[in-house]
Design an enzyme around this catalytic site. Structure first.
Site, PDB file in Angstrom:
ATOM      1  CG  ASP A  13      -1.589  -8.001   9.223  1.00 22.71           C
ATOM      2  OD1 ASP A  13      -2.539  -7.192   9.622  1.00 22.71           O
ATOM      3  OD2 ASP A  13      -0.487  -7.964   9.724  1.00 22.71           O
TER       4      ASP A  13
ATOM      5  NE  ARG B  22       1.644   5.128   7.848  1.00 21.07           N
ATOM      6  CZ  ARG B  22       1.507   4.184   8.996  1.00 21.07           C
ATOM      7  NH1 ARG B  22       1.513   2.870   8.206  1.00 21.07           N
ATOM      8  NH2 ARG B  22       1.417   4.298  10.117  1.00 21.07           N
TER       9      ARG B  22
ATOM     10  CE1 TYR C 280      -1.445  -0.580  16.816  1.00 24.46           C
ATOM     11  CE2 TYR C 280      -1.819  -2.458  18.269  1.00 24.46           C
ATOM     12  CZ  TYR C 280      -1.234  -1.991  17.286  1.00 24.46           C
ATOM     13  OH  TYR C 280      -0.097  -2.253  16.837  1.00 24.46           O
ATOM     14  CE  LYS C 281      -1.458  -0.536  13.044  1.00 23.92           C
ATOM     15  NZ  LYS C 281      -0.956  -1.719  12.584  1.00 23.92           N
TER      16      LYS C 281
ATOM     17  CG  PHE D 122       4.097  -4.182  10.070  1.00 22.26           C
ATOM     18  CD1 PHE D 122       3.826  -2.596  10.049  1.00 22.26           C
ATOM     19  CD2 PHE D 122       4.123  -4.790  11.105  1.00 22.26           C
ATOM     20  CE1 PHE D 122       3.794  -1.931  11.225  1.00 22.26           C
ATOM     21  CE2 PHE D 122       4.272  -4.008  12.384  1.00 22.26           C
ATOM     22  CZ  PHE D 122       4.056  -2.846  12.199  1.00 22.26           C
TER      23      PHE D 122
END
Ligand code: PLP
Length: 402
Positions: A206, A376, A231-232, A129
């Protein structure tokens, strides 16, 4: 008759047999969204959070004002940290919830470098990322280390052997994402941590795309430091504060780069000289975001109640079902086919992934697009139903047929 009609009955049967199905009603479901396939970018809003935040605004912020700090807010970073830590196999006192993932990662990387004196290299996945790569590069420059970008040998993502091949006695720190944000490929955290340690290096994980959906044993694996999003899959809401884990054995000497009054031994001493806390608060910096913390508290409680093992089981079924349907549509799935090697999203390579994403969104199907050609599909075990997933895939088939 659509080529997917045969899957409709299967989806209904899978939903009927799904022990997590009732959790869907715990979330706000907007009728305009016919298939939400982006729970890995922003999880749905829990109803309990809606109520909790309304109460916080009305009674606590509105009614208690500054008194709220001594009535509980002050402990939230550590209290919510322990709750999130429990979801990733961390015993209490090693995790805080604060700042963003990026800021937590900057702190973790600097702290990790401090744990590996005499070593000269910082390893990062060349396909990680952006924030992870940008920060690794910056920390390497600032700390006088050589940055080594590991390239995945397999298009589905970096594997344990790719990491091993890059390790040697120069390696100080290895930064790794548990689940690849693009392809969904999952690393064996325990195995890779052991390999990094065998090389005498420190690992920073991560967990952004695995927390809440992949059982993770940070303490059991002996992980040094870890960060992740709330928040995922934890449904903490847009911009909810992140978490930062530091193993208890490192905490008393951990040197993090952003000391502030909240990481001081005595928060209210206002001392001339900075004396860092020796507990998890050592990783904090400034005043925490209370509303965000309360939302994370609710999200983490939901995940714990539903159960991470149960979430993982459903996640494997959801991703398997998605792959089966995508195969029937003859689309190119880039996510690993072995369920043990993938997280909770499935990614398809499409020539016009951006245009397809726009057309899907216009029809109430929300996936997400990753440059340059990836679509995705994020599958959140507490909120995604098999019927919802199939609806999304049926509309995808229609959009592709247009
Ligand atoms: C989502 C995500 C982030 C997000 O970082 P923020 O600081 O919250 O914007 C970081 N790393 C990975 C691997 C992610 O998937």
């Amino acid at each position: 008759m659509s080529p997917l009609d045969l899957f409709r009955e299967r989806a209904a049967a899978l939903d009927a047999a799904d022990p997590l199905a009732p959790w869907r009603d715990e979330f706000v479901l907007d009728p305009d969204v016919v298939a939400y396939l982006d729970g890995n970018s922003l999880g749905r809003l829990p109803r309990r959070t809606q109520e909790r935040l309304a109460r916080f605004v009305r009674e606590e912020w509105g009614g208690r004002l500054i008194r709220g700090w001594s009535e509980g807010w002050v402990d939230l970073p550590v209290e919510v940290g322990d709750a999130v830590g429990a979801l990733v196999g961390a015993g209490p006192g090693q995790t805080v919830v604060a700042d963003s993932t990026s800021v937590c990662l900057a702190k973790a990387l600097h702290a990790a470098v401090g744990l590996a004196p005499g070593r000269s290299r910082l390893l990062v996945n060349a396909a990680d990322f952006p924030t992870d790569r940008y920060l690794a590069r910056r920390v390497a420059v600032d700390r006088g280390l050589e940055l080594v970008e590991m390239s995945p040998s397999d298009p589905s993502g970096l594997n344990a052997d790719d990491v091993t091949a890059a390790l040697d006695d120069r390696t100080a720190v290895v930064l790794l994402s548990h689940v690849d944000y693009r392809t969904g490929s999952l690393l064996d955290l325990e195995e890779v941590t052991a390999r990094v340690h065998a090389a005498g290096a420190v690992v920073v994980w991560d967990l952004c795309h695995s927390v809440g959906v992949v059982p993770t044993g940070l303490d059991a694996a002996g992980v040094d430091l870890a960060v992740g999003c709330t928040y995922k899959y934890l449904n903490g809401g847009p911009g909810a504060p992140a978490f930062l884990y530091a193993a208890a054995r490192h905490l008393p000497s951990l040197d993090q780069p952003l000391p502030g009054w909240w990481s001081a031994d005595d928060l209210f001493a206002m001392a001339d000289e900075y004396r860092p806390a020796s507990d998890a608060r050592r990783m904090l910096t400034g005043t925490p975001q209370v509303a965000g913390l309360l939302a994370v508290q609710e999200g983490a409680a939901l995940a714990a109640e539903a159960g991470i093992e149960e979430a993982r089981e459903k996640s494997e079924q959801l991703t398997a079902f998605a792959i089966e349907v995508l195969d029937a549509l003859r689309l190119e799935v880039v996510t690993p086919r072995d369920p043990a090697r993938r997280g909770s999203h499935v990614t398809v390579r499409l020539p016009d992934a951006r245009g397809v994403t726009e057309r899907l969104t216009a029809r109430g199907v929300v996936p997400d697009f990753r440059e340059p050609d990836l679509l995705r599909l994020g599958l959140a075990p507490l909120t995604t139903s098999f019927a919802e997933l199939l609806t999304g895939l049926e509309i995808l088939a229609e959009v592709l047929g247009e």
